[in-house]
Design an enzyme around this catalytic site. Sequence first.
Site, mmCIF file in Angstrom:
data_model
loop_
_atom_site.group_PDB
_atom_site.id
_atom_site.type_symbol
_atom_site.label_atom_id
_atom_site.label_comp_id
_atom_site.label_asym_id
_atom_site.label_seq_id
_atom_site.Cartn_x
_atom_site.Cartn_y
_atom_site.Cartn_z
ATOM 1 N N ASP A 37 59.282 35.108 86.475
ATOM 2 C CA ASP A 37 58.970 35.110 87.903
ATOM 3 C C ASP A 37 60.078 34.367 88.657
ATOM 4 O O ASP A 37 60.447 33.237 88.287
ATOM 5 C CB ASP A 37 57.623 34.428 88.156
ATOM 6 C CG ASP A 37 57.210 34.503 89.618
ATOM 7 O OD1 ASP A 37 56.610 35.526 90.001
ATOM 8 O OD2 ASP A 37 57.488 33.547 90.374
ATOM 9 N N ASN A 47 62.389 36.103 101.229
ATOM 10 C CA ASN A 47 61.970 37.153 102.152
ATOM 11 C C ASN A 47 61.771 36.613 103.561
ATOM 12 O O ASN A 47 62.154 37.247 104.547
ATOM 13 C CB ASN A 47 60.678 37.806 101.655
ATOM 14 C CG ASN A 47 60.917 38.784 100.523
ATOM 15 O OD1 ASN A 47 61.971 39.398 100.432
ATOM 16 N ND2 ASN A 47 59.928 38.936 99.650
ATOM 17 N N HIS A 96 63.285 41.267 104.077
ATOM 18 C CA HIS A 96 62.896 41.993 102.866
ATOM 19 C C HIS A 96 64.038 42.833 102.297
ATOM 20 O O HIS A 96 64.065 43.091 101.092
ATOM 21 C CB HIS A 96 61.687 42.890 103.163
ATOM 22 C CG HIS A 96 60.419 42.113 103.366
ATOM 23 N ND1 HIS A 96 59.654 41.656 102.312
ATOM 24 C CD2 HIS A 96 59.790 41.701 104.502
ATOM 25 C CE1 HIS A 96 58.606 40.999 102.780
ATOM 26 N NE2 HIS A 96 58.658 41.025 104.110
ATOM 27 N N ASP A 120 64.962 42.663 98.516
ATOM 28 C CA ASP A 120 65.057 43.813 97.622
ATOM 29 C C ASP A 120 66.381 43.801 96.862
ATOM 30 O O ASP A 120 66.437 44.141 95.671
ATOM 31 C CB ASP A 120 64.929 45.112 98.414
ATOM 32 C CG ASP A 120 63.507 45.355 98.905
ATOM 33 O OD1 ASP A 120 62.590 44.657 98.430
ATOM 34 O OD2 ASP A 120 63.326 46.229 99.771
ATOM 35 N N GLU A 143 57.897 39.981 92.392
ATOM 36 C CA GLU A 143 59.113 39.372 91.857
ATOM 37 C C GLU A 143 58.971 39.018 90.381
ATOM 38 O O GLU A 143 59.725 38.204 89.850
ATOM 39 C CB GLU A 143 59.467 38.112 92.651
ATOM 40 C CG GLU A 143 58.469 36.967 92.524
ATOM 41 C CD GLU A 143 57.356 37.037 93.551
ATOM 42 O OE1 GLU A 143 56.744 36.001 93.839
ATOM 43 O OE2 GLU A 143 57.083 38.140 94.077
#
Length: 340
Positions: free
Chosen positions: A220, A228, A233, A237, A263
Amino acid sequence: MGEVLRRKLYVVCSVFGGLVALVLLLVELLGAAPNASLLFTYAAQLLLTLWCTQWLLRGRPIYTGERIVLLCNVVTIVLQSVQVGRTDTPESLLLLQSIFNLLLATSILGYMILRQRHALMLGVGTYAVSTLIIALRDGFLDQGLTVLRIHLSTAALLLLLHALAWYRVQYTQEYLHRLRLEKQATTDPLTGLLNRHGLYPHVQTVLHSGGSPGSVILLDLDHFKGVNDRFGHLIGDDVLVRTAQMLNDHLRLPGVVGRWGGEEFLIVLPGMTQEEAGRVADHLRLQLSREPQPVVGTVTASMGVAQALEAEGMTELLHRADQALYQAKAAGRDSVVVAA
């Protein structure tokens, strides 16, 4: 079909065809009354196969060679049709059969290198021209059922060849469509990694490995929500895509990595104990921290490692990996914890 494999296939076919033409030529020459038309046919086929073989072995373009062979075959069929005399003699019947055998071979090659419609036009057009030439010869209408059978069987084979080519196109399209659907169902569209559905079979393999070790790593990214919130975002990404690429680049085979969700990434390591998987996880953690992301900078990850236990299910295995991940987060992040 790859060009190398295609070239090898053509070389084998050319050599075999040349040997057949040579044998037929020698048999005809040694016969009591050699037929000039058959001698011309076998000699032309032998020369064509010799030329084709040397063309391919010298690495010349396959595209050009294919079309030259097609043209030569069509010309040979037309010339042979002109040479057919009265079809009530064994020699003429043999030449007629040779014409239509060459026509079928030409049609097969046409379907291999041309569009389906163009290949159909080539086969049917050559057949029609050859039949018309032979029909205008004296005695054609008096030769009986033998030649009629040859013509009808050739027409039926051409039709069957077209049907098989059509079926191949339809089957290929359906097969590729099914592959696309399967890929969409098992692939994460953002990172290109396997998604949960794609990872399930690999986890099952670890669980049912027959006593062999197997482990999973649940990874993680740390503070990803802040990435973000701060950068947007699109940048988030990009971080996920680059992380996926890094994991693929540095993962030891036969490991499999996929996006578990958000994530989180899941890495399946068949044949590895939890100690070995822990070293792999620490190696990946260090690589991630040493490769700063554009815009964001250094991104770290926390990882939980768990080895599959005997008679354990997928839920239990992943739950233990998730608990180990939670402990890594609680310990300050950017760390690896192996489940007890």
